[in-house]
Design a protein around this motif. Structure first.
Motif, mmCIF file in Angstrom:
data_model
loop_
_atom_site.group_PDB
_atom_site.id
_atom_site.type_symbol
_atom_site.label_atom_id
_atom_site.label_comp_id
_atom_site.label_asym_id
_atom_site.label_seq_id
_atom_site.Cartn_x
_atom_site.Cartn_y
_atom_site.Cartn_z
ATOM 1 N N PHE A 64 0.834 -1.214 0.000
ATOM 2 C CA PHE A 64 0.000 0.000 0.000
ATOM 3 C C PHE A 64 0.865 1.258 0.000
ATOM 4 O O PHE A 64 0.642 2.188 -0.794
ATOM 5 N N LEU A 65 1.856 1.308 0.894
ATOM 6 C CA LEU A 65 2.706 2.493 0.996
ATOM 7 C C LEU A 65 3.526 2.699 -0.274
ATOM 8 O O LEU A 65 3.713 3.836 -0.729
ATOM 9 N N THR A 66 4.030 1.585 -0.828
ATOM 10 C CA THR A 66 4.849 1.696 -2.044
ATOM 11 C C THR A 66 4.035 2.264 -3.197
ATOM 12 O O THR A 66 4.507 3.139 -3.953
ATOM 13 N N ASN A 67 2.802 1.783 -3.366
ATOM 14 C CA ASN A 67 1.958 2.248 -4.465
ATOM 15 C C ASN A 67 1.415 3.653 -4.230
ATOM 16 O O ASN A 67 1.361 4.479 -5.150
ATOM 17 N N TYR A 68 1.037 3.943 -2.988
ATOM 18 C CA TYR A 68 0.391 5.229 -2.688
ATOM 19 C C TYR A 68 1.391 6.377 -2.746
ATOM 20 O O TYR A 68 1.101 7.455 -3.284
ATOM 21 N N PHE A 69 2.582 6.167 -2.172
ATOM 22 C CA PHE A 69 3.587 7.230 -2.124
ATOM 23 C C PHE A 69 4.651 7.078 -3.198
ATOM 24 O O PHE A 69 5.609 7.861 -3.237
ATOM 25 N N ASN A 70 4.501 6.054 -4.047
ATOM 26 C CA ASN A 70 5.453 5.818 -5.137
ATOM 27 C C ASN A 70 6.881 5.719 -4.607
ATOM 28 O O ASN A 70 7.811 6.368 -5.099
ATOM 29 N N LEU A 71 7.050 4.873 -3.605
ATOM 30 C CA LEU A 71 8.345 4.717 -2.958
ATOM 31 C C LEU A 71 9.259 3.825 -3.794
ATOM 32 O O LEU A 71 8.785 2.963 -4.537
ATOM 33 N N PRO A 72 10.581 4.001 -3.663
ATOM 34 C CA PRO A 72 11.521 3.160 -4.434
ATOM 35 C C PRO A 72 11.507 1.723 -3.921
ATOM 36 O O PRO A 72 11.053 1.426 -2.815
ATOM 37 N N SER A 73 12.035 0.819 -4.724
ATOM 38 C CA SER A 73 12.061 -0.596 -4.367
ATOM 39 C C SER A 73 12.919 -0.870 -3.133
ATOM 40 O O SER A 73 12.731 -1.866 -2.443
ATOM 41 N N SER A 74 13.874 0.026 -2.867
ATOM 42 C CA SER A 74 14.729 -0.154 -1.693
ATOM 43 C C SER A 74 13.925 -0.099 -0.395
ATOM 44 O O SER A 74 14.338 -0.673 0.624
ATOM 45 N N PHE A 75 12.773 0.583 -0.423
ATOM 46 C CA PHE A 75 11.926 0.649 0.775
ATOM 47 C C PHE A 75 11.411 -0.734 1.149
ATOM 48 O O PHE A 75 11.273 -1.050 2.335
ATOM 49 N N ASN A 76 11.112 -1.563 0.134
ATOM 50 C CA ASN A 76 10.639 -2.923 0.403
ATOM 51 C C ASN A 76 11.678 -3.725 1.175
ATOM 52 O O ASN A 76 11.347 -4.478 2.098
ATOM 53 N N ILE A 77 12.949 -3.562 0.792
ATOM 54 C CA ILE A 77 14.023 -4.286 1.485
ATOM 55 C C ILE A 77 14.145 -3.799 2.925
ATOM 56 O O ILE A 77 14.272 -4.604 3.860
ATOM 57 N N LEU A 78 14.084 -2.481 3.112
ATOM 58 C CA LEU A 78 14.187 -1.906 4.455
ATOM 59 C C LEU A 78 13.031 -2.374 5.342
ATOM 60 O O LEU A 78 13.238 -2.783 6.491
ATOM 61 N N TRP A 79 11.833 -2.332 4.802
ATOM 62 C CA TRP A 79 10.666 -2.740 5.575
ATOM 63 C C TRP A 79 10.700 -4.240 5.889
ATOM 64 O O TRP A 79 10.270 -4.670 6.958
ATOM 65 N N PHE A 80 11.212 -5.022 4.934
ATOM 66 C CA PHE A 80 11.373 -6.461 5.155
ATOM 67 C C PHE A 80 12.300 -6.716 6.350
ATOM 68 O O PHE A 80 12.005 -7.542 7.221
ATOM 69 N N LEU A 81 13.417 -5.993 6.410
ATOM 70 C CA LEU A 81 14.355 -6.150 7.521
ATOM 71 C C LEU A 81 13.734 -5.718 8.837
ATOM 72 O O LEU A 81 13.913 -6.375 9.872
ATOM 73 N N ILE A 82 12.985 -4.626 8.810
ATOM 74 C CA ILE A 82 12.345 -4.131 10.036
ATOM 75 C C ILE A 82 11.358 -5.152 10.578
ATOM 76 O O ILE A 82 11.313 -5.432 11.786
ATOM 77 N N ARG A 83 10.572 -5.756 9.698
ATOM 78 C CA ARG A 83 9.576 -6.735 10.127
ATOM 79 C C ARG A 83 10.231 -7.953 10.762
ATOM 80 O O ARG A 83 9.808 -8.412 11.829
ATOM 81 N N TYR A 84 11.276 -8.464 10.146
ATOM 82 C CA TYR A 84 11.900 -9.677 10.662
ATOM 83 C C TYR A 84 12.763 -9.403 11.888
ATOM 84 O O TYR A 84 12.845 -10.242 12.786
ATOM 85 N N ILE A 85 13.380 -8.242 11.933
ATOM 86 C CA ILE A 85 14.125 -7.876 13.144
ATOM 87 C C ILE A 85 13.167 -7.703 14.312
ATOM 88 O O ILE A 85 13.468 -8.091 15.450
ATOM 89 N N SER A 86 11.994 -7.138 14.041
ATOM 90 C CA SER A 86 10.979 -6.986 15.088
ATOM 91 C C SER A 86 10.527 -8.346 15.596
ATOM 92 O O SER A 86 10.336 -8.536 16.807
ATOM 93 N N SER A 87 10.359 -9.306 14.694
ATOM 94 C CA SER A 87 9.953 -10.658 15.102
ATOM 95 C C SER A 87 11.032 -11.313 15.970
ATOM 96 O O SER A 87 10.721 -11.966 16.970
ATOM 97 N N LEU A 88 12.299 -11.130 15.585
ATOM 98 C CA LEU A 88 13.396 -11.681 16.381
ATOM 99 C C LEU A 88 13.460 -11.010 17.757
ATOM 100 O O LEU A 88 13.750 -11.673 18.764
ATOM 101 N N PHE A 89 13.181 -9.715 17.804
ATOM 102 C CA PHE A 89 13.186 -9.007 19.081
ATOM 103 C C PHE A 89 12.077 -9.526 19.989
ATOM 104 O O PHE A 89 12.283 -9.707 21.199
ATOM 105 N N ILE A 90 10.907 -9.782 19.422
ATOM 106 C CA ILE A 90 9.811 -10.342 20.202
ATOM 107 C C ILE A 90 10.177 -11.723 20.729
ATOM 108 O O ILE A 90 9.911 -12.070 21.886
ATOM 109 N N MET A 91 10.819 -12.535 19.883
ATOM 110 C CA MET A 91 11.275 -13.861 20.311
ATOM 111 C C MET A 91 12.276 -13.737 21.458
ATOM 112 O O MET A 91 12.235 -14.510 22.430
ATOM 113 N N TRP A 92 13.180 -12.770 21.343
ATOM 114 C CA TRP A 92 14.176 -12.533 22.398
ATOM 115 C C TRP A 92 13.488 -12.181 23.717
ATOM 116 O O TRP A 92 13.877 -12.673 24.778
#
Length: 282
Positions: free
Chosen positions: A163-191
């Protein structure tokens, strides 16, 4: 204060002491015991989790695929087939009284881990049965809720990314950053889950500073070993061709055993730190 000498000699001594303590506490044998209880509680835990998921916008099929994606293919197919059969045949029971019995059985795995943590801390269990079981059930529910929120973060995070990528026309690099944030957050919750497990389940509650290293070791160790074992089985370990239909069972047992050893080793790390700090305070 928690002091760990990170110089080569200090680290080597710590590893040697950890190995000796693991041998003394028979961590490998204890891991096998924990694995036995985990395999008995694995499917009831999934049933309870799926019951909770049924009250959310997540679908059982997509959630199961996300939840079991870290398993090797043989174990994934085996577990997915059994869970789907149980859900289709006993969904009405799971939503009634059966949910309570399912939760009770699922807590056996957590109860076994608590016994292992007490042994790693060299503590004698003196609490009454109702208190021990209540604590195991409480952590089983908490673990289910944490997994549920992690799945929501991963699933809806992907939707939000699109949604954010299409609505704000964000670059593809945002997908990689958001992917890392999501998985790092999951690891933090596990910790956080492991921090709470190591601190609040033993007979005597240690200081939180004494469990941070063990929780970090368990989180990183479990993630790396699960990924490594899954990669090995999927590409090199052809258990299905060797053992036939029970190949999935064998892979699941090995993965649970590895997970048990990692969690108990994290408790042993905490046990060493607690012992070291107790000596320093004398």
């Amino acid at each position: 204060m928690l002091i760990i000498n990170l110089k080569s000699n200090g680290l080597l001594k710590f590893i040697k002491n950890l190995y000796k303590q693991m041998q003394y506490h028979e961590v490998q044998a204890l891991g096998a015991q924990v694995t036995f209880y985990l395999i008995l509680s694995f499917f009831p835990f999934l049933m309870f989790l799926i019951t909770l998921i049924s009250y959310t916008p997540l679908t059982s099929q997509s959630t199961l695929e996300s939840l079991l994606s870290f398993l090797p293919n043989d174990a994934y197919v085996f577990v997915l087939d059994i869970v789907q059969q149980i859900v289709e045949e006993k969904s009405s029971t799971l939503l009634s009284v059966g949910m309570i019995s399912t939760l009770f059985v699922a807590s056996n795995g957590v109860a076994a881990l608590i016994r292992g943590i007490n042994k790693s801390y060299e503590l004698t269990e003196k609490r009454p049965f109702w208190k021990k079981r209540g604590l195991a059930i409480l952590f089983t529910i908490a673990l289910s809720i944490v997994i549920l929120f992690s799945l929501i973060l991963l699933v809806f995070g992907e939707i939000l990314t699109g949604f954010l990528t299409n609505y704000f026309n964000l670059p593809s690099s945002f997908n990689i950053l958001w992917f890392l944030i999501r998985y790092i957050s999951s690891l933090f919750i596990m910790w956080l889950v492991f921090v709470c497990l190591y601190r609040y389940t033993p007979v005597v509650r240690p200081d939180i500073k004494n469990v941070l290293l063990g929780a970090t070791f368990t989180t990183i160790g479990w993630f790396l070993t699960s990924y490594g074992f899954s990669t090995y089985v999927n590409h090199f370990g052809h258990y299905s061709s060797t053992y036939g239909s029970i190949g999935g069972v064998i892979v699941l047992l090995i993965w649970l055993y590895i997970s048990s050893i990692i969690i108990l080793t994290g408790a042993e790390v905490n046990g060493l730190i607690i012992k070291k700090n107790n000596k320093n305070n004398i």
